[in-house]
Design an enzyme around this catalytic site. Sequence first.
Site, PDB file in Angstrom:
ATOM      1  N   HIS A   1     -10.614  -5.284  -1.782  1.00 45.02           N
ATOM      2  CA  HIS A   1     -10.225  -3.982  -2.339  1.00 45.02           C
ATOM      3  C   HIS A   1      -9.226  -4.189  -3.460  1.00 45.02           C
ATOM      4  O   HIS A   1      -8.585  -5.231  -3.568  1.00 45.02           O
ATOM      5  CB  HIS A   1      -9.633  -3.078  -1.250  1.00 45.02           C
ATOM      6  CG  HIS A   1      -8.245  -3.475  -0.815  1.00 45.02           C
ATOM      7  ND1 HIS A   1      -7.097  -2.968  -1.378  1.00 45.02           N
ATOM      8  CD2 HIS A   1      -7.829  -4.361   0.139  1.00 45.02           C
ATOM      9  CE1 HIS A   1      -6.041  -3.505  -0.787  1.00 45.02           C
ATOM     10  NE2 HIS A   1      -6.445  -4.361   0.131  1.00 45.02           N
ATOM     11  N   CYS A   2      -9.105  -3.171  -4.327  1.00 41.59           N
ATOM     12  CA  CYS A   2      -8.072  -3.177  -5.361  1.00 41.59           C
ATOM     13  C   CYS A   2      -7.157  -1.981  -5.108  1.00 41.59           C
ATOM     14  O   CYS A   2      -6.976  -1.582  -3.957  1.00 41.59           O
ATOM     15  CB  CYS A   2      -8.697  -3.145  -6.760  1.00 41.59           C
ATOM     16  SG  CYS A   2      -9.795  -1.766  -7.029  1.00 41.59           S
ATOM     17  N   MET A   3      -6.603  -1.371  -6.129  1.00 37.69           N
ATOM     18  CA  MET A   3      -5.622  -0.308  -5.936  1.00 37.69           C
ATOM     19  C   MET A   3      -6.215   0.948  -5.315  1.00 37.69           C
ATOM     20  O   MET A   3      -5.572   1.628  -4.519  1.00 37.69           O
ATOM     21  CB  MET A   3      -4.975   0.056  -7.283  1.00 37.69           C
ATOM     22  CG  MET A   3      -4.098  -1.043  -7.857  1.00 37.69           C
ATOM     23  SD  MET A   3      -2.669  -1.401  -6.818  1.00 37.69           S
ATOM     24  CE  MET A   3      -1.726   0.107  -7.030  1.00 37.69           C
TER      25      MET A   3
ATOM     26  N   ARG B   1     -10.066   1.112  -4.752  1.00 34.38           N
ATOM     27  CA  ARG B   1     -11.492   0.966  -4.471  1.00 34.38           C
ATOM     28  C   ARG B   1     -11.801  -0.158  -3.487  1.00 34.38           C
ATOM     29  O   ARG B   1     -11.150  -1.191  -3.507  1.00 34.38           O
ATOM     30  CB  ARG B   1     -12.253   0.677  -5.776  1.00 34.38           C
ATOM     31  CG  ARG B   1     -12.313   1.827  -6.745  1.00 34.38           C
ATOM     32  CD  ARG B   1     -12.644   1.347  -8.150  1.00 34.38           C
ATOM     33  NE  ARG B   1     -11.494   0.750  -8.814  1.00 34.38           N
ATOM     34  CZ  ARG B   1     -11.561  -0.125  -9.800  1.00 34.38           C
ATOM     35  NH1 ARG B   1     -12.730  -0.542 -10.227  1.00 34.38           N
ATOM     36  NH2 ARG B   1     -10.472  -0.599 -10.348  1.00 34.38           N
TER      37      ARG B   1
END
Length: 469
Positions: free
Chosen positions: A26-28, A30
């Site tokens: 995951h990122c910030m 998503r």
Amino acid sequence: MGKFTQEAQQLLQFVGGKENVAVVTHCMTRMRFVLNDPKKAEVEKIEALPCVKGTFTQAGQFQVIIGNDVAVFYNEFKSVAGIQDASKEDVKEAAKSNMSWIQRLMANLAEIFSPLIPAIIIGGLILGFRNVIGDIKMFEDGTKTLVEISQFWSGVHSFLWLIGEAIFHFLPVGITWAVTKKMGTTQILGIVLGITLVSPQLLNAYAVGGDAVAPVWDFGFAQVNMIGYQAQVIPAMLAGFTLVYLERFFKKITPNSISMIIVPFFSLVPTVLLAHTVLGPIGWAIGSWISGVVYAGLTSSFSWLFAGVFGFAYAPLVITGLHHMTNAIDLQLVAEFGGTMLWPMIALSNIAQGSAVLGMIYVNRKNEEEKQVSVPACISAYLGVTEPAIFGINMKYGFPFIAGMIGSGIAAVISVATGVMANSVGIGGLPGILSIQPAHMLMFAVAMVVAIVVPFILTVVLAKRKLKK
């Protein structure tokens, strides 16, 4: 049961089950999946989940927008699916199996330039600030600059060039380092190679053809011009990849007991020699040809058409990942012509896509759930990062994306027709005006207004028509 346990179970089912998930991280905001068979993902069902704000596919990754709670969701998804942690690098490598060869090429180029972007951006802003205080005559009835009337600002102007020179003149050092970092070879050799391309003992290549005479290395049977490749992109890339493949070759054939001596020596020395005899001149010629073609397109009688097409098509390039190639072209234009007319159009395209989202915020102003995605996406686009806007909102509805493209195309025509030029790459949104050369700031501001107003109005009008239907 956790906050998202049920939805995590449903998402796992809708992406095709655990066996269809190659890697996930995951990122910030998503969840980022690499799926063994992307066709098994049931997109409509996924987007119907209460916690999901949208989905899109980019660079071989199926991405699910969750929002600020993504870290919590990810942990519960891992628990439900029984999947181990993966890094973003793992995801990127796995995703390449879902890419075409051109997408893989662009992804590799992006990974080379990505570590350099923060320095390039700050360098562009510094050059812009220096131009504001050193070139704009705004004091004593428009006859003097701030630098001319203030010793403090004169010192600041001189001091900031130390950083600007380090970023742009010595750019080949960053590029050769980034190539070795990306390809997994010895990074210090990449740094040394880069330094040999910009060493102070070398004549700056831009002085060649003037009064300066290049010194030479005299080997008796041959002479090699001692010319540097300051600010050059393609010579540095060619040299970097040559070093990488020579190091890989010698590692394969050299016994471990002597590899620490043989591999660095036979990798670096031939590469430096090739860089100054073959790769540098060829790279210089290629770079000059590319920048010359682009510059001719931007300054010809058909510049309005070139600008309109580029401004209209830049956002679709972002979807494919091909937009990363413009970094090298921009830097080459800066090196050859002292500025770039290409980058202002990129900044305007980012603004236009953000304005299309702003239109959707206005249209859906009573939809609190969508605001959780649209408001951060709009802010992000106005600050130069358009992926959340394009994939989270504009592509979802379609017509805002087209509205942004139209506004971008019109703004690009205005920018190029009036000769707007940036010092270098900067922040690709509203703050981008700081990187524009002072003489062109007013017309860039006009183009910015067009990039804000046109997509907003088009988006609102098209939305109302769709609502009527």
